[in-house]
Every structure is written in C-alpha cells, then in structure tokens.
Design an enzyme around this catalytic site. Structure first.
Site, PDB file in Angstrom:
ATOM      1  N   ALA A 106      61.249  39.670  48.567  1.00 22.63           N
ATOM      2  CA  ALA A 106      62.570  39.319  49.108  1.00 22.63           C
ATOM      3  C   ALA A 106      63.653  39.431  48.033  1.00 22.63           C
ATOM      4  CB  ALA A 106      62.558  37.912  49.702  1.00 22.63           C
ATOM      5  N   CYS A 107      63.346  38.990  46.826  1.00 27.27           N
ATOM      6  CA  CYS A 107      64.334  39.051  45.742  1.00 27.27           C
ATOM      7  C   CYS A 107      64.623  40.499  45.346  1.00 27.27           C
ATOM      8  CB  CYS A 107      63.864  38.235  44.544  1.00 27.27           C
ATOM      9  SG  CYS A 107      63.750  36.467  44.906  1.00 27.27           S
ATOM     10  N   THR A 108      63.590  41.340  45.381  1.00 31.25           N
ATOM     11  CA  THR A 108      63.779  42.763  45.085  1.00 31.25           C
ATOM     12  C   THR A 108      64.675  43.390  46.144  1.00 31.25           C
ATOM     13  OG1 THR A 108      61.664  42.940  43.923  1.00 31.25           O
ATOM     14  CG2 THR A 108      62.599  44.975  44.832  1.00 31.25           C
ATOM     15  N   GLU A 120      62.976  34.503  42.132  1.00 33.83           N
ATOM     16  CA  GLU A 120      62.074  35.119  41.161  1.00 33.83           C
ATOM     17  C   GLU A 120      62.148  36.639  41.221  1.00 33.83           C
ATOM     18  OE1 GLU A 120      57.392  34.975  39.763  1.00 33.83           O
ATOM     19  OE2 GLU A 120      57.998  33.900  41.570  1.00 33.83           O
ATOM     20  N   SER A 167      68.291  42.163  45.636  1.00 30.67           N
ATOM     21  CA  SER A 167      68.864  42.728  44.406  1.00 30.67           C
ATOM     22  C   SER A 167      69.161  44.214  44.555  1.00 30.67           C
ATOM     23  CB  SER A 167      67.910  42.485  43.229  1.00 30.67           C
ATOM     24  OG  SER A 167      67.709  41.103  43.044  1.00 30.67           O
TER      25      SER A 167
END
Length: 159
Positions: free
Chosen positions: A48-50, A43, A53
């Site tokens: 964590a995804c930020t 998401e 990325s």
C-alpha cells in the site's frame, strides 16, 4: 498512550529538520515560499505504501506545475528509504523520522484500529502546507488506494 495532536487548516505546520533518502538534511523552513504536499506512510516497500508513493511520483510533475513540492515521510532508516527510492524511481525527498517525533507533531502517529486491534503506530496522513507555512488541508487516517486522486481533486488539479 498519549493524546494525538489534531492539526487544523490555518494552524502553523510544525517545522522539522530530517535527513532524506540521500542523507541531505531537509527542513520545512527550506520550502517557505513554496506550497508543500507532505505525506506520511507507515512503512516503505510495503504494497500500500509503495502504491501511494508511486502515485505521488506519477503526479509530481502535475503538482509541481501547480506550485506544489511533494515530500514523503516515514519512520524507516535513510538507507531503507534510499533502496525504496531507487527501486521505485521516487525522485522527491523522502524523509526519515525514526523516533516518530515529527509524526507525533503532525498527529500522524498514535492510537489506531489495525484489522480490529487497537494499536499505536503511524496513521497514514497527508498535509497540504501553504507558502507561508500554514496548514491548508489535513487528511488523516486515509486509505492508500485512490488517495492521490483525492488530493489532486481537493487542489483542483483533477481536470
């Protein structure tokens, strides 16, 4: 619950055509002749995804110099991915796969253990695809922290 696809090195990477954060349609076939690092996140705009990325963004010049194109993918809408890219300065294509069809084709969606519960959802994964469209490396069920460094090491770019 359906059985999850497991892609192995040497197998053809499943093709796709999806919109990126700018509304442009991107197909894997568009990148034939180039090597691709395709990563799937659960998401956009979550911690964590930020982190993952942004680490791919920080490494994108190094990857590009070695001949790799970075592509991100999530189930988020094009609009949310646009906000994500703008907020965090992500310059590579981030693809929207809202129905998770491409996620499933890559085995990046299925049954997983989430904080001790068995759920169905996005499985954080990264695939390195060679210039002929074949899977070179398949990394699934990975942790966001330190993952990009692991990819760089795997590709011999950690010097």
């Amino acid at each position: 619950m359906t059985e999850r696809v497991i892609l192995e090195p040497g197998q053809p990477a499943p093709d796709f055509s999806l919109q990126d954060q700018d509304g442009n349609t991107r197909s894997l076939a568009d990148f034939r002749g180039e090597k691709v690092v395709l990563f799937f996140i659960p998401e956009a705009m979550t911690p964590a995804c930020t982190k993952e990325s942004c680490e791919f963004q920080e490494s994108s010049d190094q990857l590009a110099t070695a001949g790799y194109r970075v592509l991100g993918m999530s189930r988020d809408s094009v609009e949310r991915l646009r906000r994500f890219a703008d907020r965090d300065g992500l310059e590579y294509p981030f693809l929207s796969d809202p129905d998770a069809a491409v996620h499933r084709a890559y085995g990046a969606y299925g049954t997983k253990n989430s904080y001790g519960r068995i759920v169905e959802g996005v499985i954080r994964s990264t695939f390195v695809i060679d210039a002929d469209g074949l899977i070179e490396h398949a990394l699934t069920n990975i942790k966001a922290t330190g993952h990009v460094a692991r990819v760089l090491k795997l590709l011999g770019l950690d010097a």
